[in-house]
Design an enzyme around this catalytic site. Sequence first.
Site, PDB file in Angstrom:
ATOM      1  N   LYS A  20      -6.666   5.705  -7.267  1.00 30.72           N
ATOM      2  CA  LYS A  20      -5.607   5.324  -6.194  1.00 30.72           C
ATOM      3  C   LYS A  20      -4.866   6.901  -6.176  1.00 30.72           C
ATOM      4  O   LYS A  20      -4.259   7.087  -7.124  1.00 30.72           O
ATOM      5  CB  LYS A  20      -4.959   4.245  -5.807  1.00 30.72           C
ATOM      6  CG  LYS A  20      -4.070   4.258  -4.559  1.00 30.72           C
ATOM      7  CD  LYS A  20      -3.180   2.861  -4.562  1.00 30.72           C
ATOM      8  CE  LYS A  20      -2.601   2.830  -3.161  1.00 30.72           C
ATOM      9  NZ  LYS A  20      -1.853   1.655  -2.957  1.00 30.72           N
TER      10      LYS A  20
ATOM     11  N   SER B   5      -2.830  -0.973   1.181  1.00 30.16           N
ATOM     12  CA  SER B   5      -2.733   0.546   1.353  1.00 30.16           C
ATOM     13  C   SER B   5      -3.964   0.924   0.490  1.00 30.16           C
ATOM     14  O   SER B   5      -4.190   2.076   0.557  1.00 30.16           O
ATOM     15  CB  SER B   5      -1.432   1.263   0.968  1.00 30.16           C
ATOM     16  OG  SER B   5      -1.315   0.710  -0.303  1.00 30.16           O
TER      17      SER B   5
ATOM     18  N   SER C 238      -1.240  -4.610  -0.927  1.00 27.89           N
ATOM     19  CA  SER C 238      -2.118  -3.556  -1.026  1.00 27.89           C
ATOM     20  C   SER C 238      -3.391  -3.450  -1.815  1.00 27.89           C
ATOM     21  O   SER C 238      -4.180  -2.684  -1.896  1.00 27.89           O
ATOM     22  CB  SER C 238      -1.159  -2.277  -1.414  1.00 27.89           C
ATOM     23  OG  SER C 238      -0.304  -2.012  -0.162  1.00 27.89           O
TER      24      SER C 238
END
Lengths: 459, 95
Positions: free
Chosen positions: A66, A141, A165
Site C-alpha cells: 500500500k 482506502s 480500510s
Amino acid sequence: MRIADKTTTAVSLVKEALEKAKKYEDKHIFVSLNEENALKKAEEIDAKIANGEKVGRLAGVPYALKDNFLSKEGNTTASSLMLEPFHSPIDSTTVKKLEAEGAIMIGRTNMDSFAHGSSTENSYFGPTKNAVDDERVAGGSSGGSAVAVALDIVPFATGSDTGGSIRQPASFNGVYGFKPTYGTISRYGVVAMASSTDCIGFFTKNAEDMDLLMEICAGQDENDMTTLPDYYSETPEKPAKKIGIIKDFDNDAVDQDIRNVLAEKVEFLKNEGYEIVELDMPTLKYALAVYYIVVPAEVTSNLSRHDGIRYGYRSEDAKDLGEIFSKSRNEGFMSENKRRIMIGNFVLSSGFYDAYYLKAQKARTKIIEEYNKAFEKVDYILTPVSPNPAFKLGEKVNDPVSMYLEDVMSVPINLAGVPSVAVPVGKTESGLPLGLQVVGPRRSDKNLLKFASVLEGDK
Amino acid sequence: MKIKREDILHLAKLSNFSMSDSEIESIGNDLENIINYISELNELDTEGVEPTYQVFEMENIWRNDEIKEQEADREALLALTKESMQDQIKVPKVL
C-alpha cells in the site's frame, strides 16, 4: 502461496506477477511498479537457493505494498500530490520484516489520498476499479491492495485499517482482510492517519497465509512505543463455541444480499454445533459519529507536519514563508483531506471541545465497555463489514456523509482496538463479492483467523 | 447547526489553507452536513463516564535516553527538501 525453491524460481514468480500487473493496467491498481529492483532481488534469492544457502519463509514471494508504507524503493506518495515527490530514506518496520523473509515488493498500490476514504476514489491518481466490475469501486482506502490480491497478481498485499480500510475493500473484492488487535504490528514507517486507531494488516486469499504473515510481522518494535510484546505466536489454542450476532445491524438499511448471506452463515454455524447468541449493543450506532470526531482530531495533528518545507510538495506560487505553508497545503491536499483537517480543528477548538471531542472520548469508553460485556457472553461476533456490496464509481464521492456511512459497521472495532477479519463468504446474483467480518476480543487474533477459515468452509 | 462563512474562514486559517472564495463556499456546505451528522452524539448519555484517549493496554514504556544511530543521515534528509545551503534547509526571508 508459492515460495521459491529448486523447482520454482523467484525470478519466475516475480515476472509472472509483473506481467499480470501490466495485464490489468486498466484497473489502475498500482501507483508505481518496482520492476527493476524486484527482478534484481529475485535473482539474488535464486542464487542463494542454488548455492544451498538458507532463505526466508517468504523466499521469492511477490507482494504489493500500500502506498502509505515507507520503502526506499520508489516514492511513497500516499496517493497524494503532497507526497508525490517523496522518496523515503528509510523502510517501514513491516517492509523490513517481510523482506528479511525474502518477500519481494513488485509495486505500490493505489489508495484514497492519506487513507481518507472508503472507495479509493479520493486518490490523486484516480480511482481503482473493482476486481469483478469496472463500473464499481474497489472500496477503500486500501483499494489497490485488495484488487491486486483478488486478481491473483500477488498472493498478499499490505494494508492499513483506521476504520475499515482493509476489511471493506477485502469484502468488496472477495479476499481475506485482517485488522489485528491495536498494537500487534508496528506502525513505524507508515504514513500516520489517526494514531489511536491505525492498524497494520494484510490481504490474502486464505487464513493460513494470513497466519504466516502475522507470525512474521507481529511483535514489539522499539521505534513504535505502542507495540505489544509478541503474544501472537504464543497464543494457546481456544476453540470457539458461542458466536454473537448484533440485532441492530440487521435492519432495512442493510442490503438484502448481505442479510441473506449472514442468515445462511448463522444456519451453517448452528448446524456445525455453535451456539448463536443475540447481542444488544445500543451504543454502536453512535460509533460512526464518535469516529468522525476522534479521527479527524488526530488527522489534524498528524497532517500538520506537511508544511512544504522539509519534504513533499511545495507550491510554485508561494512568495513568502506563510504562503509556502498555506498554498502548499491547500494545493497538496485533496478535498477530503481538507474536510477532515478542518473538522478536526473544529472539534478541538475552544467552545466545541467539550461538546464534541470530550463527549466522543466518553462515548468511546461506552463502546469499549459494550464489547467487553459482549465477549463475556460470546467468543466472537459475526457481522456484515459494510451495509452494501461494491457501489458504483461516482455514486457517493460527492456526498461525504453518505460515504462515511459506508464505515458504520467497521469503525466501532477500531475505536475499541479489537481484532476483526473480513472473510469472503459468497456473491450476489450479478457476481459481486460478499464478505462478513468476525470480531474477537483483544489478543484473540490467532484463534480468530482459525475460526474465519471454518466460516468460509461451506461457501 | 448553521455554519457561518466566518467560521469556515477561521477553520481554514487554523488548518493553514489558502482557500479561494468558491472553495470556502463548497467546503462550508460539506462541513455543515458533517457537523450536523456528528452532532447526533448529543443524544447519548455520557454522564459520569470517563473518557478513553487510547486503547493501548500498556503505559509508560521507557527506553534509555541515548542517541541511537539513525538510518537516515543528514544528507538523505536534506535531499528531500527543495532548497538547502550549508547543511541547512533554505526558506524565504522571514523578517
